[in-house]
Design a protein around this motif. Structure first.
Motif, short mmCIF file in Angstrom:
data_model
loop_
_atom_site.label_atom_id
_atom_site.label_comp_id
_atom_site.label_asym_id
_atom_site.label_seq_id
_atom_site.Cartn_x
_atom_site.Cartn_y
_atom_site.Cartn_z
N ILE A 1 -12.26 -4.75 -0.36
CA ILE A 1 -11.06 -5.15 -1.12
C ILE A 1 -9.95 -4.13 -0.93
CG2 ILE A 1 -10.14 -5.50 -3.45
CD1 ILE A 1 -12.88 -6.72 -4.17
N ALA A 2 -10.30 -2.85 -1.00
CA ALA A 2 -9.30 -1.79 -0.82
C ALA A 2 -8.71 -1.84 0.59
CB ALA A 2 -9.92 -0.43 -1.09
N ARG A 3 -9.54 -2.10 1.57
CA ARG A 3 -9.09 -2.17 2.97
C ARG A 3 -8.14 -3.36 3.16
NH1 ARG A 3 -13.80 -1.79 4.97
NH2 ARG A 3 -14.23 -4.00 5.30
N PHE A 4 -8.52 -4.51 2.60
CA PHE A 4 -7.65 -5.68 2.71
C PHE A 4 -6.33 -5.44 1.99
CE2 PHE A 4 -6.20 -9.79 0.91
CZ PHE A 4 -5.89 -10.43 2.10
N TYR A 5 -6.39 -4.79 0.84
CA TYR A 5 -5.16 -4.49 0.10
C TYR A 5 -4.23 -3.61 0.94
CZ TYR A 5 -1.93 -2.24 -3.06
OH TYR A 5 -0.79 -1.74 -3.62
N ARG A 6 -4.79 -2.60 1.58
CA ARG A 6 -3.96 -1.72 2.42
C ARG A 6 -3.29 -2.52 3.55
NH1 ARG A 6 -8.33 1.92 1.64
NH2 ARG A 6 -9.21 1.36 3.69
N ASP A 7 -4.05 -3.43 4.15
CA ASP A 7 -3.48 -4.25 5.22
C ASP A 7 -2.33 -5.11 4.72
OD1 ASP A 7 -5.29 -3.25 7.02
OD2 ASP A 7 -6.65 -4.98 6.96
N MET A 8 -2.52 -5.73 3.55
CA MET A 8 -1.48 -6.60 3.01
C MET A 8 -0.25 -5.81 2.55
SD MET A 8 -2.51 -9.69 3.42
CE MET A 8 -3.26 -9.07 4.94
N ALA A 9 -0.49 -4.68 1.92
CA ALA A 9 0.64 -3.85 1.47
C ALA A 9 1.42 -3.33 2.67
CB ALA A 9 0.14 -2.70 0.60
N SER A 10 0.71 -2.94 3.72
CA SER A 10 1.36 -2.44 4.92
C SER A 10 2.21 -3.52 5.59
CB SER A 10 0.30 -1.93 5.90
OG SER A 10 0.88 -1.53 7.12
N ALA A 11 1.76 -4.77 5.48
CA ALA A 11 2.50 -5.89 6.08
C ALA A 11 3.59 -6.42 5.17
CB ALA A 11 1.53 -7.02 6.43
N GLY A 12 3.68 -5.88 3.96
CA GLY A 12 4.69 -6.35 3.01
C GLY A 12 4.30 -7.61 2.27
N ALA A 13 3.01 -7.96 2.34
CA ALA A 13 2.53 -9.17 1.66
C ALA A 13 1.95 -8.89 0.28
CB ALA A 13 1.48 -9.86 2.52
N ALA A 14 1.89 -7.62 -0.11
CA ALA A 14 1.41 -7.24 -1.44
C ALA A 14 2.16 -5.98 -1.87
CB ALA A 14 -0.09 -6.98 -1.42
N PRO A 15 2.41 -5.84 -3.17
CA PRO A 15 3.12 -4.65 -3.68
C PRO A 15 2.29 -3.39 -3.44
CG PRO A 15 3.05 -6.40 -5.33
CD PRO A 15 2.09 -6.78 -4.26
N GLU A 16 2.97 -2.29 -3.27
CA GLU A 16 2.28 -1.01 -3.07
C GLU A 16 1.91 -0.36 -4.40
OE1 GLU A 16 4.77 1.38 -0.62
OE2 GLU A 16 4.36 0.23 1.21
N ARG A 17 0.99 0.59 -4.32
CA ARG A 17 0.59 1.44 -5.44
C ARG A 17 0.01 0.65 -6.62
NH1 ARG A 17 5.21 3.56 -3.44
NH2 ARG A 17 6.51 2.52 -4.97
N LEU A 18 -0.81 -0.33 -6.33
CA LEU A 18 -1.51 -1.05 -7.39
C LEU A 18 -2.81 -0.34 -7.74
CD1 LEU A 18 -1.16 -4.79 -6.28
CD2 LEU A 18 0.27 -3.53 -7.91
N ASP A 19 -3.18 -0.41 -9.01
CA ASP A 19 -4.46 0.14 -9.47
C ASP A 19 -5.49 -0.98 -9.39
OD1 ASP A 19 -6.60 1.34 -10.64
OD2 ASP A 19 -5.63 1.78 -12.56
N LEU A 20 -6.22 -1.04 -8.28
CA LEU A 20 -7.17 -2.13 -8.06
C LEU A 20 -8.28 -2.17 -9.09
CD1 LEU A 20 -7.56 -2.09 -4.16
CD2 LEU A 20 -5.98 -3.44 -5.57
N ALA A 21 -8.60 -1.03 -9.68
CA ALA A 21 -9.70 -0.97 -10.66
C ALA A 21 -9.43 -1.89 -11.85
CB ALA A 21 -9.90 0.46 -11.14
N LYS A 22 -8.16 -2.15 -12.15
CA LYS A 22 -7.81 -3.00 -13.29
C LYS A 22 -8.03 -4.48 -12.98
CE LYS A 22 -4.29 0.07 -15.27
NZ LYS A 22 -2.85 0.19 -15.65
N GLY A 23 -8.12 -4.82 -11.72
CA GLY A 23 -8.16 -6.23 -11.36
C GLY A 23 -9.51 -6.77 -10.94
N PHE A 24 -10.52 -5.89 -10.86
CA PHE A 24 -11.83 -6.34 -10.37
C PHE A 24 -12.95 -5.77 -11.22
CE2 PHE A 24 -8.85 -6.46 -6.89
CZ PHE A 24 -9.10 -7.69 -6.31
N ASP A 25 -13.92 -6.60 -11.52
CA ASP A 25 -15.11 -6.17 -12.26
C ASP A 25 -16.33 -6.61 -11.46
OD1 ASP A 25 -17.41 -6.72 -14.28
OD2 ASP A 25 -16.02 -5.42 -15.38
#
Length: 336
Positions: free
Chosen positions: A296-320
Motif C-alpha cells: 500500500i505504501a509503495r502504491f501510494y508513493r507511485d500515485m503521489a509521484s504521478a500527481g494522482a494522490a495528495p502528498e504527505r498522507l498518514d496512511l496509518a489512519k486509513g487502513f486497519d
C-alpha cells in the motif's frame, strides 16, 4: 407461568418457540460501487446462502451505477460499509479528513484493462501509447492515467471520453479503450465479432488493491465485533462463490440487474479465476481480503509521484489490518 402455559398448550407453545428468532440480526447496509454483477458475487453469495445471517447480520446491498456515488452514503452515516473501487478512494478520504477506514481488500488485482484491435500494430502493452486515440473514463483520467503518463509515456492529448459505449472503439482500429477484465472484452467479442488484445494494468506495475471493504472509523471503534462479522462473512461468501455452488448468488444478481445473463456471469467468474483477481499473491497464504502495508505504501508513493494522490498522507489512519491476513477461509478454498 411459562412452564404452566407449556403444559396446558404444548403444540401451540412449540409453534410459538419456532416462530420466535433466537436473536435479532444486526441490520447492516452495504453500499456497492456498481450495479449487481459477478464481480460482486461473494457478497451476494453471503446474502443468498445465509452466511450473513449465520453471522448475525441482516444485510442490505445497495447497488451503485454510473450516476450514483454510494461512497457518500458511508461518509454520511446512511451506509455501514462501502465497496471501494481501489486504494485511491481511500487516499482521497484521508486528504479530506473523512474518517473512512479500509479493513479488507477482496481483489488482489484491479481488473482494469486497456484493449486494442489485434493486428493494428498495438499488440504489446508497450505499443499502446502509439494509439491514435484512447477512450478513457473520467474517473480513470484523474487517477490511473497520470500514472500511465509518467510510467509508460501515454499522452493526454490522445484521450477521448469513454462513456461505457464501445462503438467508437469498434469503429477505430487504431484506438485503445479502457475496460474491466471481466466485462468489456466479453462485450467486444459479442458485439464486434473479434477478441481484442487485453492488457491487465496489474500485470504492468499498477499495484492497487480493488473491491475493498471500507467502513467508518467510529463504527470500527464502537462495534468492532460487527465489523469483524461482516468482513469474515464476506470472505466466506467469496470462498463459496468461487469454489462452491454459486447458483443462488447468480440468481440474485440477475434479479437485481436484468442486464446480466448466464454467459456474461460465467465469463466474469472464469476471468477472475484465471487471472487471480481474488486469489493471488498474499491471499494464497493469508486468505482472501489480505492487505500488505508495504505494498500500500509503495502504491501510494507511485500515485503521489504521478500527481494522482495528495502528498504527505498518514496512511496509518486509513487502513486497519486486524481483521485480515489470518488465513481465514483457506480451508474452504482447498488451499490449506
Amino acid at each position: 407461568m411459562i412452564h404452566g402455559l407449556a403444559r396446558l398448550f404444548p403444540p401451540l407453545f412449540a409453534c410459538l418457540l419456532c416462530a420466535t428468532p433466537a436473536f435479532a440480526l444486526d441490520k447492516v447496509v452495504f453500499a456497492a460501487n456498481w450495479l449487481a454483477e459477478a464481480e460482486h458475487g461473494g457478497f451476494y453469495q453471503a446474502l443468498a446462502d445465509g452466511t450473513y445471517a449465520k453471522y448475525g447480520l441482516d444485510v442490505t446491498i445497495l447497488p451503485g451505477g454510473p450516476e450514483t456515488n454510494n461512497r457518500l452514503l458511508l461518509a454520511a452515516g446512511r451506509a455501514d460499509f462501502y465497496m471501494g473501487d481501489n486504494l485511491i478512494g481511500e487516499f482521497s478520504a484521508l486528504a479530506e479528513n473523512i474518517p473512512i477506514v479500509t479493513v479488507a481488500a477482496i481483489f488482489q488485482k484491479d481488473p482494469l484493462v486497456f484493449m486494442s484491435h489485434p493486428g493494428a500494430g498495438l499488440d504489446r502493452f508497450e505499443d499502446l501509447p502509439k494509439a491514435d486515440k484512447a477512450f478513457v473514463g473520467l474517473a480513470t483520467l484523474t487517477t490511473v492515467w497520470p500514472w500511465m503518463e509518467k510510467t509508460w509515456g501515454f499522452s493526454r492529448v490522445k484521450v477521448a471520453t469513454y462513456d461505457f459505449n464501445s462503438a467508437p472503439f469498434l469503429a477505430d482500429k487504431n484506438s485503445i479503450e479502457q475496460g474491466y477484465l471481466t466485462s468489456e472484452p466479453f462485450a467486444i467479442a459479442r458485439s464486434g465479432g473479434f477478441a481484442p488484445n487485453v492488457f491487465l494494468l496489474a500485470d504492468h506495475g499498477y499495484e492497487t488493491y480493488a473491491t475493498t471493504i471500507e467502513t467508518r472509523r467510529d463504527l470500527l471503534e464502537k462495534t468492532p465485533d460487527l465489523v469483524r462479522r461482516f468482513v469474515e462473512a464476506s470472505i466466506l461468501g467469496w470462498v463459496h462463490y468461487l469454489h462452491g455452488d454459486n447458483s443462488v448468488a447468480n440468481a440474485l444478481i440477475k434479479r437485481e440487474n436484468p442486464d446480466m445473463d448466464d454467459a456474461q456471469i460465467a465469463f466474469s467468474i472464469a476471468q477472475m479465476k484465471a487471472h487471480g483477481i481474488v486469489e493471488s499473491g498474499d491471499a494464497l497464504k493469508l486468505g482472501i481480503g489480505a492487505m500488505d502495508p508495504a505494498r500500500i505504501a509503495r502504491f501510494y508513493r507511485d500515485m503521489a509521484s504521478a500527481g494522482a494522490a495528495p502528498e504527505r498522507l498518514d496512511l496509518a489512519k486509513g487502513f486497519d489490518y486486524s481483521l485480515v491476513n489470518k488465513g481465514f477461509g483457506l480451508e474452504g478454498s482447498g488451499r490449506k
